[in-house]
Motif scaffolding. Sequence first.
Motif, PDB file in Angstrom:
ATOM      1  N   ASP A 218       0.805  -1.225   0.000  1.00  0.00           N
ATOM      2  CA  ASP A 218       0.000   0.000   0.000  1.00  0.00           C
ATOM      3  C   ASP A 218       0.838   1.274   0.000  1.00  0.00           C
ATOM      4  OD1 ASP A 218       0.910  -0.125   2.613  1.00  0.00           O
ATOM      5  OD2 ASP A 218      -1.074   0.164   3.519  1.00  0.00           O
TER       6      ASP A 218
ATOM      7  N   ASP B 292      -0.319   6.255  -3.797  1.00  0.00           N
ATOM      8  CA  ASP B 292      -1.382   6.905  -3.023  1.00  0.00           C
ATOM      9  C   ASP B 292      -2.701   6.885  -3.781  1.00  0.00           C
ATOM     10  OD1 ASP B 292       0.354   7.533  -0.953  1.00  0.00           O
ATOM     11  OD2 ASP B 292       0.903   9.473  -1.827  1.00  0.00           O
TER      12      ASP B 292
ATOM     13  N   GLU C  74      -6.156   5.819  -5.262  1.00  0.00           N
ATOM     14  CA  GLU C  74      -7.239   5.018  -4.703  1.00  0.00           C
ATOM     15  C   GLU C  74      -8.327   4.804  -5.730  1.00  0.00           C
ATOM     16  OE1 GLU C  74      -8.765   6.714  -1.114  1.00  0.00           O
ATOM     17  OE2 GLU C  74      -6.968   6.214   0.040  1.00  0.00           O
TER      18      GLU C  74
ATOM     19  N   ARG D 183     -10.179   2.678  -1.789  1.00  0.00           N
ATOM     20  CA  ARG D 183      -9.198   1.636  -1.454  1.00  0.00           C
ATOM     21  C   ARG D 183      -7.925   1.862  -2.254  1.00  0.00           C
ATOM     22  NH1 ARG D 183     -11.241  -3.543  -2.924  1.00  0.00           N
ATOM     23  NH2 ARG D 183      -9.612  -4.371  -1.580  1.00  0.00           N
ATOM     24  N   ASN D 184      -6.798   1.472  -1.668  1.00  0.00           N
ATOM     25  CA  ASN D 184      -5.507   1.623  -2.322  1.00  0.00           C
ATOM     26  C   ASN D 184      -5.496   0.834  -3.633  1.00  0.00           C
ATOM     27  OD1 ASN D 184      -2.570   0.518  -2.774  1.00  0.00           O
ATOM     28  ND2 ASN D 184      -2.363   2.408  -1.607  1.00  0.00           N
TER      29      ASN D 184
END
Length: 163
Positions: free
Chosen positions: A80, A84, A86, A90-91
């Motif tokens: 993760d 950064d 998403e 969520r990653n």
Amino acid sequence: MTGLISSPAPAPEAPETIVVADGWFPPIALADVRDRLRLGEGVVTTSRLTEAIEGGMLHAFRELVDWRTVQVLAGHEALDAVTDLEINGRNLAEVLWERIVRYFAGADLAADYRDVTATDQGLDRSAEKDLTSDELRRRALAAVADLLSIGGDPVARNMVELI
């Protein structure tokens, strides 16, 4: 009387049941894989699903070994930390990891659960399972290419190796 005995579908595992990767890659929840893939029409046991997920992880490790080494050497302590970005809160790297493992596991299960009988209809279903297995493997490799593209040059989703 035909002598056929029906076996009940196995009880689903607890939602917190996971297959742990290596610590750098996150674990995979069995319930998530079972919910997202319809394989074996509800007769995939927990042990078979676990084994398929482990196999999916092993295949993923092999595909990602060089990329992961580069990421670790760059100071990323876990998957993760690679990005950064998403998707749906969520990653992105973790979403791709889950897709890779899920689809490799699904390909193995689809290949295992054949509906082969003595009828032509059974043989047709077997051919459909082959297509399902190939399609799931293709999706896993596309997710591998997407993950490999994070932090570097884009990796083509379609790669052909001439023999």
